[in-house]
Design a protein around this motif. Structure first.
Motif, PDB file in Angstrom:
ATOM      1  N   LEU A 214     -94.079  -0.793  58.105  1.00 26.01           N
ATOM      2  CA  LEU A 214     -94.549   0.510  58.558  1.00 26.01           C
ATOM      3  C   LEU A 214     -95.742   0.371  59.495  1.00 26.01           C
ATOM      4  O   LEU A 214     -95.791   0.980  60.565  1.00 26.01           O
ATOM      5  CB  LEU A 214     -94.939   1.358  57.348  1.00 26.01           C
ATOM      6  CG  LEU A 214     -95.526   2.726  57.648  1.00 26.01           C
ATOM      7  CD1 LEU A 214     -94.434   3.698  58.000  1.00 26.01           C
ATOM      8  CD2 LEU A 214     -96.338   3.224  56.486  1.00 26.01           C
ATOM      9  N   MET A 215     -96.681  -0.496  59.102  1.00 30.94           N
ATOM     10  CA  MET A 215     -97.885  -0.679  59.908  1.00 30.94           C
ATOM     11  C   MET A 215     -97.535  -1.274  61.271  1.00 30.94           C
ATOM     12  O   MET A 215     -98.024  -0.837  62.301  1.00 30.94           O
ATOM     13  CB  MET A 215     -98.865  -1.608  59.178  1.00 30.94           C
ATOM     14  CG  MET A 215     -99.560  -0.950  58.008  1.00 30.94           C
ATOM     15  SD  MET A 215    -100.590   0.416  58.572  1.00 30.94           S
ATOM     16  CE  MET A 215    -100.074   1.712  57.484  1.00 30.94           C
ATOM     17  N   VAL A 216     -96.636  -2.290  61.249  1.00 33.02           N
ATOM     18  CA  VAL A 216     -96.256  -2.940  62.507  1.00 33.02           C
ATOM     19  C   VAL A 216     -95.584  -1.933  63.427  1.00 33.02           C
ATOM     20  O   VAL A 216     -95.882  -1.851  64.625  1.00 33.02           O
ATOM     21  CB  VAL A 216     -95.339  -4.156  62.224  1.00 33.02           C
ATOM     22  CG1 VAL A 216     -94.729  -4.682  63.511  1.00 33.02           C
ATOM     23  CG2 VAL A 216     -96.126  -5.245  61.533  1.00 33.02           C
ATOM     24  N   THR A 217     -94.684  -1.098  62.859  1.00 31.88           N
ATOM     25  CA  THR A 217     -93.988  -0.113  63.673  1.00 31.88           C
ATOM     26  C   THR A 217     -94.977   0.855  64.316  1.00 31.88           C
ATOM     27  O   THR A 217     -94.865   1.157  65.505  1.00 31.88           O
ATOM     28  CB  THR A 217     -92.997   0.707  62.807  1.00 31.88           C
ATOM     29  OG1 THR A 217     -92.420  -0.151  61.859  1.00 31.88           O
ATOM     30  CG2 THR A 217     -91.935   1.343  63.659  1.00 31.88           C
ATOM     31  N   SER A 218     -95.955   1.315  63.515  1.00 36.13           N
ATOM     32  CA  SER A 218     -96.868   2.303  64.073  1.00 36.13           C
ATOM     33  C   SER A 218     -97.729   1.697  65.173  1.00 36.13           C
ATOM     34  O   SER A 218     -97.981   2.332  66.201  1.00 36.13           O
ATOM     35  CB  SER A 218     -97.720   2.933  62.977  1.00 36.13           C
ATOM     36  OG  SER A 218     -98.325   1.945  62.221  1.00 36.13           O
ATOM     37  N   VAL A 219     -98.155   0.431  64.969  1.00 36.36           N
ATOM     38  CA  VAL A 219     -98.944  -0.228  66.015  1.00 36.36           C
ATOM     39  C   VAL A 219     -98.088  -0.408  67.270  1.00 36.36           C
ATOM     40  O   VAL A 219     -98.543  -0.202  68.400  1.00 36.36           O
ATOM     41  CB  VAL A 219     -99.485  -1.583  65.512  1.00 36.36           C
ATOM     42  CG1 VAL A 219    -100.055  -2.398  66.661  1.00 36.36           C
ATOM     43  CG2 VAL A 219    -100.549  -1.358  64.457  1.00 36.36           C
ATOM     44  N   LEU A 220     -96.801  -0.757  67.061  1.00 33.71           N
ATOM     45  CA  LEU A 220     -95.883  -0.947  68.181  1.00 33.71           C
ATOM     46  C   LEU A 220     -95.731   0.342  68.985  1.00 33.71           C
ATOM     47  O   LEU A 220     -95.790   0.335  70.222  1.00 33.71           O
ATOM     48  CB  LEU A 220     -94.524  -1.393  67.639  1.00 33.71           C
ATOM     49  CG  LEU A 220     -93.719  -2.300  68.553  1.00 33.71           C
ATOM     50  CD1 LEU A 220     -94.373  -3.649  68.681  1.00 33.71           C
ATOM     51  CD2 LEU A 220     -92.302  -2.438  68.036  1.00 33.71           C
TER      52      LEU A 220
END
Lengths: 233, 305
Positions: free
Chosen positions: A10-16
């Motif tokens: 989730l965190m990686v997606t939001s940063v992406l």
């Protein structure tokens, strides 16, 4: 472990998405970040609470979390006039330090939610829940590595958490109300909050030096009472 | 200073907690998707009417003290740092870090628009704080996670208890001759220290007693039962229907591009036909206030819905 993976995803997606939105030609450029950021933070908190619900928790631990959360929440009130100096972060962190990351997270999140019932709910509530929860989680992480109260490590972490808290809280301010979302406005928002964050960080260190040891001793006593090993009796 | 929920005698307080929470969520959602100043202003007007109607105007004024500085900060940050606008009002000297000061009309307008958005959000949460009882609201979620809800309701209950505990311990210390209000800063901290420790110890002790009593009563031993249920009445269905209509109209106007407004590079003009959907949104959202007015005027309505 599965939840941790989902959490990181989730965190990686939001940063992406954030990175994509900064690039001028991507389809995410015009995305409504004010709405999406609240959503992401909401999901992040929800996942912690779901994993807490799944675990079998005994009533003692629940009552303990509620007590620590309301103690942390109350400690905000006498300090409400001096912005950003309050012992809440310290109390959440020491709870996390003694009882582990998950308990720390729940304590922080509940403290923010409950104290806002008295101080005023707002769009900042999910952010505060997340930030204080995260402080508890971090403290729980360093608590794993020491058998005794390591006051130096704790004070350093408290100092760092003071800044982290402010930086995370700045995100909603920046995303919701500043346009365009550029590095310059980002830095400006952070510079504006710098004095408050410093106060918060210094306050945390003072609280952990003054109250750290005695809180740790009291809480460890109750931790030992929490789980009675029947075989040793 | 602490805002407290107090039940007042009007329709808003007699709704199902889900209805009022859904209504507040709808306004919050709409205020985040709209960027058009007229849309945002009318949302603010709706919230204002509801706050006055539910009898919370005095409480709302207290919120202005927090809201106005935040709005000013937003306007200043936007005016100083944003240089996309083309209509320059003021162009000043070079400053460190910021660069050349160049205040544009567009940036000011954007700042003002976002200020209105923040005002709306703060006002709607003020409305929430004063019209939704925390316990009733938390019970909505008890079906999904009763442990979490239990912790939250327990801490809400412990809040006033701990404050009175704190006062009691203070009094005991004072009787013993400990000076808490006078003396130097260092001395005062030294004297407050035992109070905090005692407060922590006694509240933890009580929490364990509470847990033991829960255990003795068989907490968590079987399926959870419900002590009291909230009633669904006709008024709830009416208000939820109107709120859904408002959300649909709002999203439609967002998709059609009416609800959004481009501030940059030049402020665009807008014509009155863009507001057709806005009328629906406002009428639907103001419906609880109208219903409350009718409720006060005709007692028969009070009986029927």
């Amino acid at each position: 472990m599965k939840r941790l993976t989902a959490y990181i995803a989730l965190m990686v997606t939001s940063v992406l998405i954030l990175v994509l939105s900064l690039m001028p030609d991507s389809p995410f450029n015009e995305i409504n970040w004010a709405l999406l950021s609240v959503l992401i933070v909401g999901i992040a908190i929800l996942m912690f609470f779901i994993s807490f619900e799944k675990r079998s928790v005994d009533p003692k631990e629940m009552a303990l979390i509620a007590t620590m959360a309301s103690l942390a929440g109350i400690s905000r009130i006498p300090f409400a006039a001096i912005m950003s100096v309050q012992p809440t972060t310290f109390i959440v962190m020491i709870t996390g330090y003694v009882f582990g990351g998950q308990t720390g997270f729940i304590t922080g999140a509940v403290a923010a939610l409950v104290s806002n019932f008295f101080l005023g709910q707002g769009p900042w509530t999910p952010w505060q829940m997340f930030c204080w929860g995260f402080c508890g989680l971090l403290a729980g992480f360093i608590g794993k590595f020491s058998n005794n109260f390591n006051h130096k490590a704790f004070a350093v972490l408290a100092f760092v958490c003071g800044y982290l808290f402010g930086w995370a809280m700045n995100i909603w301010h920046w995303v919701g109300f500043v346009y365009p979302l550029t590095i310059k406005t980002f830095i400006a928002t952070y510079l504006a909050s710098f004095p408050f964050d410093t106060l918060h960080a210094v306050g945390n260190v003072v609280f952990s030096i003054v109250f750290g040891k005695s809180f740790y001793l009291i809480l460890t006593r109750f931790k030992r009472r929490l789980h009675v090993n029947k075989e040793r009796l | 200073m602490i805002p407290l929920y107090r039940e007042k005698d009007n329709l808003i307080y007699k709704l199902h907690p889900f209805t009022i929470a859904f209504f507040i969520f709808a306004i919050f959602f709409l205020s985040l998707i709209f960027t058009h100043p007229v849309y945002l202003l009318s949302l603010l007007a709706v919230v204002f009417i509801l706050i006055v109607d539910s009898g919370n105007f005095k409480e709302w004024k207290g919120y202005l003290k927090i809201a106005i500085p935040l709005v000013l900060i937003i306007i200043i940050i936007n005016a100083l740092f944003v240089r996309v606008g083309s209509t320059v009002i003021y162009s000043g000297p070079r400053l460190p870090f910021i660069g050349k000061v160049r205040i544009t009309l567009e940036a000011l307008a954007y700042g003002a628009g976002m200020g209105v958005r923040l005002m709306t959000i703060i006002s709607i949460f003020c409305f929430y704080t004063y019209t939704v009882q925390p316990d009733r609201f938390m019970k909505l979620f008890s079906r999904f996670g009763n442990k979490t809800v239990f912790i939250v309701t327990l801490s809400i209950r412990l809040f006033p208890l701990m404050i009175s505990d704190y006062r009691r311990i203070m009094e005991v210390q004072r009787c013993r001759g400990v000076k808490i209000d006078s003396g130097g800063f260092r001395n005062r901290i030294k004297n407050t220290f035992p109070i905090v420790s005692v407060l922590l110890l006694s509240s933890l002790e009580r929490s364990f007693q509470q847990a033991e009593s829960m255990y003795a009563r068989g907490y968590g031993s079987g399926k959870r039962t419900v002590y009291n249920r909230e009633l669904w009445r006709i008024r709830d269905y009416m208000i939820i229907t109107m709120t859904v209509i408002a959300i649909i109209a709002g999203v439609a106007s967002y998709i059609k591009g009416f609800g959004t407004y481009s501030y940059y590079p030049v402020l665009t003009h807008f014509d009155i036909s863009e507001f057709n959907l806005l009328y629906i949104v406002i009428t639907a959202l103001i419906f609880p206030a109208i219903l409350d007015w009718g409720w006060k005027k005709w007692p028969i309505l009070k009986l029927k819905i």
